[in-house]
Design a protein around this motif. Structure first.
Motif, PDB file in Angstrom:
ATOM      1  N   UNK A   1       0.862  -1.184   0.000  1.00 36.95           N
ATOM      2  CA  UNK A   1       0.000   0.000   0.000  1.00 36.95           C
ATOM      3  C   UNK A   1       0.895   1.230   0.000  1.00 36.95           C
ATOM      4  N   UNK A   2       0.592   2.228  -0.815  1.00 36.56           N
ATOM      5  CA  UNK A   2       1.439   3.433  -0.817  1.00 36.56           C
ATOM      6  C   UNK A   2       1.441   4.114   0.543  1.00 36.56           C
ATOM      7  N   UNK A   3       2.574   4.680   0.905  1.00 40.97           N
ATOM      8  CA  UNK A   3       2.714   5.303   2.223  1.00 40.97           C
ATOM      9  C   UNK A   3       1.686   6.400   2.437  1.00 40.97           C
ATOM     10  N   UNK A   4       1.337   7.122   1.369  1.00 38.10           N
ATOM     11  CA  UNK A   4       0.381   8.222   1.486  1.00 38.10           C
ATOM     12  C   UNK A   4      -1.004   7.736   1.914  1.00 38.10           C
ATOM     13  N   UNK A   5      -1.289   6.454   1.678  1.00 38.51           N
ATOM     14  CA  UNK A   5      -2.586   5.899   2.057  1.00 38.51           C
ATOM     15  C   UNK A   5      -2.544   5.179   3.407  1.00 38.51           C
ATOM     16  N   UNK A   6      -1.369   4.776   3.842  1.00 35.19           N
ATOM     17  CA  UNK A   6      -1.278   4.002   5.079  1.00 35.19           C
ATOM     18  C   UNK A   6      -1.703   4.798   6.298  1.00 35.19           C
ATOM     19  N   UNK A   7      -1.638   6.118   6.210  1.00 34.75           N
ATOM     20  CA  UNK A   7      -2.018   6.960   7.340  1.00 34.75           C
ATOM     21  C   UNK A   7      -3.478   7.398   7.283  1.00 34.75           C
ATOM     22  N   UNK A   8      -4.231   6.873   6.310  1.00 35.45           N
ATOM     23  CA  UNK A   8      -5.645   7.235   6.168  1.00 35.45           C
ATOM     24  C   UNK A   8      -6.513   6.059   6.619  1.00 35.45           C
ATOM     25  N   UNK A   9      -7.314   6.273   7.649  1.00 43.18           N
ATOM     26  CA  UNK A   9      -8.118   5.181   8.200  1.00 43.18           C
ATOM     27  C   UNK A   9      -9.101   4.632   7.173  1.00 43.18           C
ATOM     28  N   UNK A  10      -9.652   5.486   6.310  1.00 41.50           N
ATOM     29  CA  UNK A  10     -10.636   5.027   5.336  1.00 41.50           C
ATOM     30  C   UNK A  10     -10.005   4.172   4.233  1.00 41.50           C
ATOM     31  N   UNK A  11      -8.671   4.124   4.175  1.00 41.23           N
ATOM     32  CA  UNK A  11      -7.995   3.361   3.135  1.00 41.23           C
ATOM     33  C   UNK A  11      -7.385   2.069   3.676  1.00 41.23           C
TER      34      UNK A  11
END
Length: 675
Positions: free
Chosen positions: A411-421
């Motif tokens: 998973x891209x790092x930019x998405x790992x910090x988003x709970x909805x992703x």
């Protein structure tokens, strides 16, 4: 706890937002208890390795982002004064009380910290206001049931899985918002938790008369029935694993289902829609409420649609955008979904409605408010499904196989910090394998895996070559003691397949599965490991489980679907070498079929009769449905005068005698079936 009678309160002035019930409160723990002991006498606590992993995750997860909790509680009106909803048959259909341990404020090392957070968010229980004139009852089933206030009554979106839970939700709404009739029901898509409770909110006679509209996307009836028929028994059995439906709730067992707590075990019904949304984009006004429907076939369901309320600036995202990345492949079994099409439909919705929306709500999870937040979530999920599709194919085109993809995809790092992703419902491990399976199939192109031995046939050789069962047990225990659980399962699983009666091996594999399960963020994956551990220790459990079929589903089957299912039920070995041709005529439906048994296969073709057939059966649909429900045989109907037979019945009787009913409790793990 018994299910109390639901009183109807005095009507609240229409058009005003209701004040919260002063005797109710937002979900908090009541009579909180300390962490219970493990539910199984052979169960183990989290190991030092599992505890260390959970502790590290608590340091690295973006737990400071509390926006979901603010959104989860916003609009709360009241919760019911009961935790259980009883089924009409007398068992417990729904029980939120068994999850109260999640509200104690304690970190459980037996639960992945991200999953525990999601499980707490899914403790929504009661009535909530989404925006003026739009309300939801959450926590009464796996899905949310939504109520939109029209000029004269309620428009109900997705009436849950069971009539009992839907009925209770409607009573709660009428109690606190004023009693109003249901004037329309919208099925957002063809999964049972979105239509199964319809008989709890409307009467079929009112639908048939046109008094109540039931609105659904094109193809709804076909897909609502078809998905639960041909492989229905296998899907129901596998649901024991994905949904953990018979696993005790608690820190060591079932904690959540990512899009809700679990699925209600009540009466599943189906009333056919009388309004179909056929166009890609279609506008309709119902009881003074203007709605724009967006068909999104092949996304989360083969038949699904979103809804835009232009006068309310509210976007209903069905099950296409919830508080998780969803399943591209659902572990209970279903056709693999199209991640790229899913992304494209979200993108279309973003530009059609998302630029204006002030609230986005859905059939699961909780709403999002404010246009900036809505666009953030829509873009994030759009991008995640696109990334899954594109990056898996990027890797596949470089030689990464289906048996490596789940370890290679990131998973891209930019998405790992988003709970909805995050991959609660659809773990990225099984979703990445699903994408490659959709495009390239199950084979990894290694000839050794093209026609492999069955596990029970290959396992004895592995055991022999590894020095016998005791050597495997010793090495497996050593790997377990070192926290190398995936390596341990590789060898101990072979031993269990080679020696299904070896309880020491099954117990060790259960211990291994349990620790792997504790460490999973996805409840579907967690449940699968823990359910297998439970069965290895004490056999296949029994109890009331959710239904995927029932009289309404059977009545909704087309005659062709039923004939296809008869072919699946047929014991082909018993019928090998036999030949039969018969005509089936249903005059009141203007249907006719030629059904042929040939080469141990049963086939049916609609629209024809065969003059050379051995037999012609003429029967009206209502009498055929009695046969479809196993309440009578075709011969019974002929003898009762409800059907006419021209020709020789003996061959047909022989065919029907060769049908093999399916048992729900078949083994998944070796040596677990009750004797």
């Amino acid at each position: 706890m018994r299910y109390p009678l639901l009183a109807i309160a005095a009507a609240i002035t229409l058009g005003c937002s209701p004040a919260p019930d002063t005797e109710s409160q937002a979900p908090v723990a009541s009579n909180a208890v300390t962490t219970p002991d493990h539910y199984h006498p052979k169960g183990k606590a989290p190991s030092e390795f599992t505890r260390a992993k959970q502790a590290e995750l608590r340091k690295t997860l973006p737990l400071a982002d509390k926006r979901d909790f603010d959104e989860q509680t916003k609009g709360f009106i009241a919760r019911p004064d009961y935790d259980q909803i009883m089924a009409d048959a007398g068992h417990v259909a729904w029980d939120m009380g068994k999850y109260q341990f999640l509200l104690e404020g304690k970190d459980f090392d037996s639960i992945h910290p991200s999953l525990q957070r999601q499980a707490v968010l899914n403790m929504n229980y009661g009535l909530y206001e989404v925006s003026e004139g739009i309300y939801q009852v959450r926590g009464f089933d796996l899905a949310n049931i939504s109520f939109v206030k029209g000029d004269t009554g309620w428009i109900v979106f997705d009436p849950l899985t069971a009539a009992e839970t839907a009925r209770a939700a409607l009573a709660l709404v009428n109690k606190h918002l004023g009693e109003r009739p249901v004037v329309a029901v919208v099925y957002s898509h063809s999964h049972a938790d979105h239509f199964g409770g319809v008989r709890g909110v409307v009467d079929e006679a009112d639908v048939q008369s046109g008094k109540v509209k039931i609105i659904a996307p094109e193809g709804f009836m076909h897909h609502a029935v078809a998905e639960n028929i041909h492989a229905g028994n296998a899907m129901n059995r596998r649901m024991f694993y994905q949904y953990g439906v018979l696993m005790p709730a608690g820190p060591y067992g079932h904690v959540d289902q990512s899009i809700g707590k679990n699925t209600a075990a009540g009466n599943l019904g189906l009333i056919a829609p009388n309004v179909t949304i056929a166009d890609d984009i279609e506008e309709m006004t119902v009881d003074g409420v203007r709605m724009v429907f967006q068909n999104t076939p092949g996304t989360e369901a083969p038949s699904e649609m979103n809804t835009w309320f232009p006068d309310k600036k509210a976007f209903w995202a069905a099950e296409n955008i919830t508080g998780t990345i969803h399943n591209i492949y659902t572990l209970r079994g279903a056709l693999v979904r199209d991640a790229l099409a899913w992304s494209k439909y979200i993108n279309q919705a973003l530009f059609l409605f998302g630029k204006e929306a002030e609230v986005m709500f859905a059939s699961h999870s909780w709403p999002r408010w404010g246009n900036e937040r809505i666009q953030e979530v829509m873009r994030g999920q759009r991008d995640m499904y696109a990334h899954l599709n594109n990056q898996v194919l990027h890797l596949a085109n470089q030689g990464v196989t289906i048996n490596q993809m789940h370890n290679a995809y990131k998973v891209p790092q930019s998405q790992q910090d988003q709970w909805y992703a995050r991959g609660y419902h659809g773990s990225f491990e099984h979703n990445s394998r699903a994408v490659i399976n959709r495009y390239l199939g199950y084979w990894d192109a290694n000839p050794a895996t093209l026609i492999p031995l069955s596990p029970e046939d290959s396992a004895p050789l592995y055991v022999e070559m590894m020095g016998g069962s005791q050597a495997i047990l010793n090495k497996g225990q050593s790997l377990f003691n070192e926290g190398k659980y995936r390596l341990a399962q590789e060898i101990v699983n072979k031993l269990v397949y080679a020696e299904p009666a070896n309880q020491n091996a099954k117990d060790l594999l259960a211990d291994i599965f349990e620790q792997i399960g504790y460490q999973q963020e996805s409840p579907s994956v967690r449940n699968s490991f823990l359910a297998a551990a439970l069965e290895l220790r004490s056999g296949i459990p029994s109890g009331a489980s959710p239904k995927s079929s029932g009289p309404d589903i059977i009545r909704a089957m087309t005659t062709e679907m039923w004939l296809d299912y008869i072919g699946i039920l047929m014991n082909a070995d018993q019928m090998d070498g036999k030949h039969l041709v018969f005509n089936l005529v249903i005059p009141d439906q203007n249907e006719k079929f030629v059904v042929e048994l040939s080469n141990a296969a049963l086939t049916a073709v609609e629209g024809f009769t065969d003059a050379e057939a051995d037999l012609t059966i003429t029967i009206d649909r209502k009498h055929l449905e009695t046969v479809m429900m196993n309440k009578a045989t075709l011969l019974d109907q002929v003898n009762a005068g409800n059907a006419k037979a021209d020709g020789d019945m003996s061959a047909l009787n022989e065919l029907m005698a060769g049908l093999k009913p399916f048992e729900l409790g078949f083994e998944i793990m070796p040596g677990t079936k009750a004797k």
